[in-house]
Write a protein that holds these residues in place. Structure first.
Motif, short mmCIF file in Angstrom:
data_model
loop_
_atom_site.label_atom_id
_atom_site.label_comp_id
_atom_site.label_asym_id
_atom_site.label_seq_id
_atom_site.Cartn_x
_atom_site.Cartn_y
_atom_site.Cartn_z
N ILE A 1 4.72 1.68 0.71
CA ILE A 1 5.43 2.59 -0.17
C ILE A 1 5.44 3.94 0.52
O ILE A 1 4.31 4.54 0.59
N ASP A 2 6.61 4.40 0.82
CA ASP A 2 6.82 5.95 1.40
C ASP A 2 7.33 6.84 0.27
O ASP A 2 7.46 6.37 -0.76
N VAL A 3 7.37 8.22 0.65
CA VAL A 3 7.63 9.13 -0.39
C VAL A 3 9.07 8.95 -0.86
O VAL A 3 9.19 9.13 -2.26
N HIS A 4 9.73 8.42 -0.21
CA HIS A 4 11.18 8.37 -0.78
C HIS A 4 11.38 7.18 -1.77
O HIS A 4 12.26 7.35 -2.63
N HIS A 5 10.54 6.22 -1.76
CA HIS A 5 10.55 5.27 -2.84
C HIS A 5 10.00 5.51 -3.88
O HIS A 5 10.27 5.61 -5.08
N ILE A 6 8.92 6.74 -3.72
CA ILE A 6 8.23 7.45 -5.31
C ILE A 6 9.42 8.12 -5.77
O ILE A 6 9.48 8.13 -7.09
N ASP A 7 9.91 9.20 -4.81
CA ASP A 7 11.05 9.81 -5.63
C ASP A 7 12.24 9.08 -6.15
O ASP A 7 12.80 9.50 -7.28
N ALA A 8 12.49 7.95 -5.44
CA ALA A 8 13.59 7.18 -6.11
C ALA A 8 13.15 6.65 -7.43
O ALA A 8 13.99 6.65 -8.53
N ALA A 9 11.99 6.22 -7.51
CA ALA A 9 11.44 5.63 -8.80
C ALA A 9 11.24 6.93 -9.83
O ALA A 9 11.78 6.50 -10.91
N GLU B 1 0.79 -1.27 -0.05
CA GLU B 1 -0.26 -0.08 0.04
C GLU B 1 0.73 1.35 0.08
O GLU B 1 2.07 1.18 0.36
N LEU B 2 0.11 2.31 -0.59
CA LEU B 2 1.00 3.58 -0.45
C LEU B 2 0.48 4.34 0.90
O LEU B 2 -0.43 4.26 1.36
N SER B 3 1.72 4.94 1.60
CA SER B 3 1.29 5.51 2.65
C SER B 3 0.54 7.04 2.21
O SER B 3 0.48 7.33 1.16
N ARG C 1 2.16 12.49 -3.19
CA ARG C 1 3.22 12.71 -3.83
C ARG C 1 2.98 11.90 -5.13
O ARG C 1 3.29 12.62 -6.32
N TYR C 2 2.41 10.78 -5.34
CA TYR C 2 2.19 10.12 -6.81
C TYR C 2 1.29 10.96 -7.46
O TYR C 2 1.27 11.29 -8.67
N LEU D 1 9.42 -2.21 -5.73
CA LEU D 1 10.74 -2.80 -5.57
C LEU D 1 11.53 -2.12 -4.35
O LEU D 1 12.15 -2.87 -3.55
N PHE D 2 11.62 -0.72 -4.50
CA PHE D 2 12.53 -0.26 -3.56
C PHE D 2 11.88 -0.38 -2.08
O PHE D 2 12.68 -0.29 -1.08
N ALA D 3 10.63 -0.26 -2.00
CA ALA D 3 9.94 -0.59 -0.56
C ALA D 3 10.37 -1.94 -0.26
O ALA D 3 10.75 -1.95 1.08
N LEU D 4 10.20 -2.77 -1.01
CA LEU D 4 10.47 -4.36 -0.68
C LEU D 4 12.04 -4.43 -0.33
O LEU D 4 12.47 -5.24 0.74
#
Length: 388
Positions: A278-286, A225-227, A233-234, A268-271
């Motif tokens: 899934i947090d903001v920094h995972h979205i930003d990294a993607a 899930e997305l926080s 952010r998404y 993937l980055f969250a895992l």
């Protein structure tokens, strides 16, 4: 990342609307022959794969390096069982398949052959759709495939062999395209130390066990899930960068699936952080990867001259948008005189207006009104901001 997305399997999913996303990637390494080091790039992953098998063979996916030629050949690698004469061939229960296409031009070539449905099968695999028989005589099929692909190709092969059909049918835009070449000329490059390979493998083992990848026959049992902050952010990116007009029809078509691709990368980055949120920094990294992929596509498919023209059109479009936000609405003549002080050519003004009108959704709207001065001529076209 393609290997990791394959090894994780279909147990992990992220529901968005009526679609359940799985962390499944198709990646295409683009680089000039002899400089891209496309063959060398995959060798480290193969070393990690072998080290993983030594620790826990059940966590490693099937790896295919023999090249793809047809839908039937792809299905045969993960079939649900079939009968060969009087012999029953047992099903392949583990549908995780990492395909390495070191000569991706071969896949494009197969797509040109009459009756070949390989590209359609790969589109289905990216979507996670079961592969049904293409003919009545061949009853072999594969349900719930989890295929991830790592391809390599030179820019000249990609631009020369990619057909208009593949640009419009959604095949090409399912690939995360990355331009990468060597930064140094080293006749004897040093191998990655085995201690580094072992460290990466242990980390991979930890991630796969967290994702319960040792149960590849189970599907959709670990929900992500997305926080609340990540959702915001998404949504912000979805309305801007993920659907931003690139000023080129080809580039736009190649980047049409930026949004779902970003979600898969964020998963993937969250895992890798051993969490299902899934947090903001995972979205930003993607999103950083999507920016690089966008730049790669533009670099390959747009010439330097076109790039300069498109960049100018986009810059002028931004100025028009700001002008209309301040003024409310304006005719083309007013845009020319008040926004650009008469210093921009008619062709570039038209290009900037067309860019804004062709955006998805359109950023401006145009209405036609009769002239009030009674003078002859075509009706006035008045431009204003599009309604949200």
């Amino acid at each position: 990342m393609a290997y990791l997305s394959c090894a994780i399997g279909r147990g992990v999913y992220l529901p968005i609307g009526n679609t359940w996303h799985h962390p499944r990637l198709f990646c295409l390494h683009i680089g000039r022959s002899g400089r891209g080091r496309k063959g060398d790039a995959v060798q480290l992953v193969l070393r990690i794969d072998q080290a993983l098998r030594d620790l826990d063979d059940g966590l490693a996916p099937q790896v295919h390096r023999g090249g793809l030629s047809s839908r039937e050949g792809l299905v045969a690698l993960m079939h649900d069982g079939y009968q060969q004469g009087k012999l029953d061939i047992p099903a392949i229960d583990d549908k995780r398949l990492w395909v390495i296409e070191s000569e991706f031009a071969n896949v494009l070539h197969q797509g040109r052959r009459e009756g070949n449905t390989l590209s359609a099968a790969l589109r289905d695999c990216w979507d996670g759709v079961s592969l049904k028989p293409a003919t009545k005589t061949n009853r072999m099929y594969a349900s719930h495939p989890h295929v991830c692909l790592s391809g390599a190709i030179s820019p000249s092969e990609l631009t020369g062999m990619l057909t208009a059909r593949e640009l419009t049918n959604g095949f090409a835009n399912r690939f995360l395209m990355v331009w990468a070449e060597r930064s140094q000329i080293l006749p004897f490059p040093k191998p990655t130390p085995q201690t580094v390979v072992d460290t990466l493998t242990r980390r991979l083992l930890e991630i796969l066990r967290f994702a319960e990848a040792d149960q590849p026959d189970r599907r959709d049992h670990l929900r992500m899930e997305l926080s609340a902050q990540a959702q915001w952010r998404y949504a912000q990116l979805y309305r801007t960068a993920l659907n931003e007009d690139q000023g080129s029809e080809i580039v736009n078509s190649m980047l049409e699936r930026r949004a779902p691709m970003l979600l898969r990368l964020a998963m993937l980055f969250a895992l890798t952080d051993l969490q299902t949120r899934i947090d903001v920094h995972h979205i930003d990294a993607a999103m950083a990867w999507m920016h690089f992929a966008t730049a790669s596509v533009r670099y390959v498919f747009v010439s330097a001259t076109d790039e300069a023209r498109l960049a100018q059109a986009l810059e002028l479009s931004a100025r028009v948008l700001t002008f209309l936000r301040e003024r409310g609405q304006a005719t083309r003549s007013q845009i020319n005189s008040e926004c650009f002080r008469g210093k921009v050519s008619k062709q570039m003004i038209d290009a900037s207006l067309e860019t804004l009108l062709a955006s998805t959704p359109p950023k401006i709207a145009v209405q036609t009104v009769d002239r009030k001065d009674g003078l002859p001529g075509a009706p006035l076209r008045i431009y204003g901001l599009a309604k949200a």
